[in-house]
Design an enzyme around this catalytic site. Structure first.
Site, PDB file in Angstrom:
ATOM      1  CG  ASP A  63      -1.873  -1.096   1.345  1.00  0.00           C
ATOM      2  OD1 ASP A  63      -1.613  -2.169   0.783  1.00  0.00           O
ATOM      3  OD2 ASP A  63      -2.909  -0.918   2.018  1.00  0.00           O
ATOM      4  CG  HIS A  65      -3.366   3.930   1.587  1.00  0.00           C
ATOM      5  ND1 HIS A  65      -4.631   3.969   1.032  1.00  0.00           N
ATOM      6  CD2 HIS A  65      -3.254   2.723   2.187  1.00  0.00           C
ATOM      7  CE1 HIS A  65      -5.254   2.829   1.296  1.00  0.00           C
ATOM      8  NE2 HIS A  65      -4.441   2.046   1.983  1.00  0.00           N
ATOM      9  CG  ASP A  91      -5.406  -0.275  -0.743  1.00  0.00           C
ATOM     10  OD1 ASP A  91      -6.261  -0.544  -1.619  1.00  0.00           O
ATOM     11  OD2 ASP A  91      -5.578  -0.522   0.468  1.00  0.00           O
ATOM     12  CG  ASN A 123      -9.317  -2.439   0.222  1.00  0.00           C
ATOM     13  OD1 ASN A 123      -8.080  -2.462   0.190  1.00  0.00           O
ATOM     14  ND2 ASN A 123      -9.976  -1.896   1.231  1.00  0.00           N
ATOM     15  CG  HIS A 124      -8.556   2.150  -0.200  1.00  0.00           C
ATOM     16  ND1 HIS A 124      -9.138   3.199   0.479  1.00  0.00           N
ATOM     17  CD2 HIS A 124      -8.325   1.183   0.725  1.00  0.00           C
ATOM     18  CE1 HIS A 124      -9.243   2.886   1.764  1.00  0.00           C
ATOM     19  NE2 HIS A 124      -8.759   1.670   1.935  1.00  0.00           N
ATOM     20  CG  HIS A 172      -4.933  -4.966  -1.907  1.00  0.00           C
ATOM     21  ND1 HIS A 172      -3.889  -4.095  -1.699  1.00  0.00           N
ATOM     22  CD2 HIS A 172      -5.877  -4.666  -0.974  1.00  0.00           C
ATOM     23  CE1 HIS A 172      -4.200  -3.294  -0.682  1.00  0.00           C
ATOM     24  NE2 HIS A 172      -5.397  -3.626  -0.227  1.00  0.00           N
ATOM     25  CG  HIS A 247      -6.074  -5.696   2.711  1.00  0.00           C
ATOM     26  ND1 HIS A 247      -6.784  -4.545   2.427  1.00  0.00           N
ATOM     27  CD2 HIS A 247      -6.988  -6.590   3.181  1.00  0.00           C
ATOM     28  CE1 HIS A 247      -8.072  -4.746   2.712  1.00  0.00           C
ATOM     29  NE2 HIS A 247      -8.215  -5.977   3.177  1.00  0.00           N
TER      30      HIS A 247
END
EC number: 3.1.3.16
Length: 333
Positions: A63, A65, A91, A123-124, A172, A247
């Site tokens: 990730d 982010h 992500d 998932n984002h 992920h 994740h």
């Protein structure tokens, strides 16, 4: 903008210009440039399989982010493309302050080096999630809602898993009770949203849990958790050596599970400015030996990454069974 007229080298050099600047400096591409990046990368994603078959050597990142300056640090450590091959596990957006720079640089590299640079869906990378956790607001504040929708069309075409040299399975989130054969992944049609249950959902949402036998409920309220023997059975059945996933925040940036049969990677140090975690990147060499490069949490005074910025009032996805990576005193959960 006509996608053919996309001045990729110019876009990349502008995105990289802020290297060495104080973290937080924005790069404002034009709306038509960003649209071009989304459209061209979407074409490439659809031209490549949803289950990628990749060859080592390559570097794998978890990730990010929206922590753009940490992404630049990752490339400084690992070598800017095309010096190294990369696989990112999803992500890219939400939580951090600079989701737009982050995703634009990654898409630009995907277009420039389509056979050496790979991005999986997290998932984002899903409208119902990034509508809430920061990306929608950043698009709306800096551009407009239409641009956010253009990103959604792009994200709906991302691949969801990769196998490296027939031995390392990457996604992920994790495994699914529905996953019996790799052909099931290959049959997922794109573009697609992420459903709230089933194979695609689990690949992006599930988590390992050492205290579970078989499959368990997930505290996230989505998907499942899976125990060590689920990992062992899956690897044995598919003649694989390792599962590599992201994740979850892990204190050292990487964490093994199930006798080193699964590894979690997380590449956003000081996640959201609220955790003291390191970030890491896993290098897989030609012999499939794995080693880790660690991004230490940056000095807060020098690098005020996420503290108090976008996402400071948003709940952080809690790490499961990771007491070592708890927020610092006084930080919001």
């Amino acid at each position: 903008m006509d996608v053919e007229k996309l001045n990729l080298d110019n876009i990349i050099s502008r995105l990289l210009e802020v290297r060495g600047s104080k973290p937080g400096k924005n790069v404002q591409l034009t709306e038509s440039e960003i649209k071009g990046l989304c459209q061209k990368s979407r074409e490439i994603f659809l031209s490549q399989p949803i289950l990628l078959e990749l060859e080592a050597p390559l570097k794998i990142c978890g990730d990010v982010h929206g922590q753009y300056y940490d992404l630049l640090r990752l490339f400084e450590y690992g070598g800017f493309p095309p010096e190294s091959n990369y696989l990112f596990l999803g992500d890219y957006v939400d939580r951090g302050k600079q989701s737009l720079e982050t995703i634009c640089l990654l898409l630009a590299y995907k277009i420039k080096y389509p056979e050496n640079f790979f991005l999986l869906r997290g998932n984002h990378e899903c409208a119902s999630i990034n509508r809430i956790y920061g990306f929608y607001d950043e698009c709306k504040r800096r551009y407009n809602i239409k641009l956010w929708k253009t990103f959604t069309d792009c994200f709906n075409c991302l691949p969801v898993a990769a196998i490296i040299d027939e031995k390392i399975f990457c996604c992920h989130g994790g495994l699914s009770p529905d996953l019996q054969s790799m052909e099931q992944i290959r049959r997922i049609m794109r573009p697609t949203d992420v459903p709230d249950q089933g194979l695609l959902c689990d690949l992006l949402w599930s988590d390992p849990d050492k205290d579970v036998t078989g499959w368990g409920e997930n505290d996230r309220g989505v998907s499942f958790t899976f125990g060590p023997e689920v990992v062992a059975k899956f690897l044995h059945k598919h003649d694989l050596d390792l599962i590599c996933r992201a994740h979850q925040v892990v204190e050292d940036g990487y964490e093994f599970f199930a006798k080193r049969q699964l590894v979690t990677l997380f590449s956003a140090p000081n996640y959201c400015g609220e955790f003291d975690n390191a970030g890491s990147m896993m290098t897989v060499d030609e012999t499939l030996m794995c080693s880790f490069q660690i991004l230490k949490p940056a000095d807060k005074k020098k690098y005020p990454y996420g503290a108090g910025g976008v996402g400071s009032n948003r709940p952080v996805t809690p790490p499961r069974n990771a007491p070592a990576a708890q927020p610092k005193k006084g930080a919001k959960k």
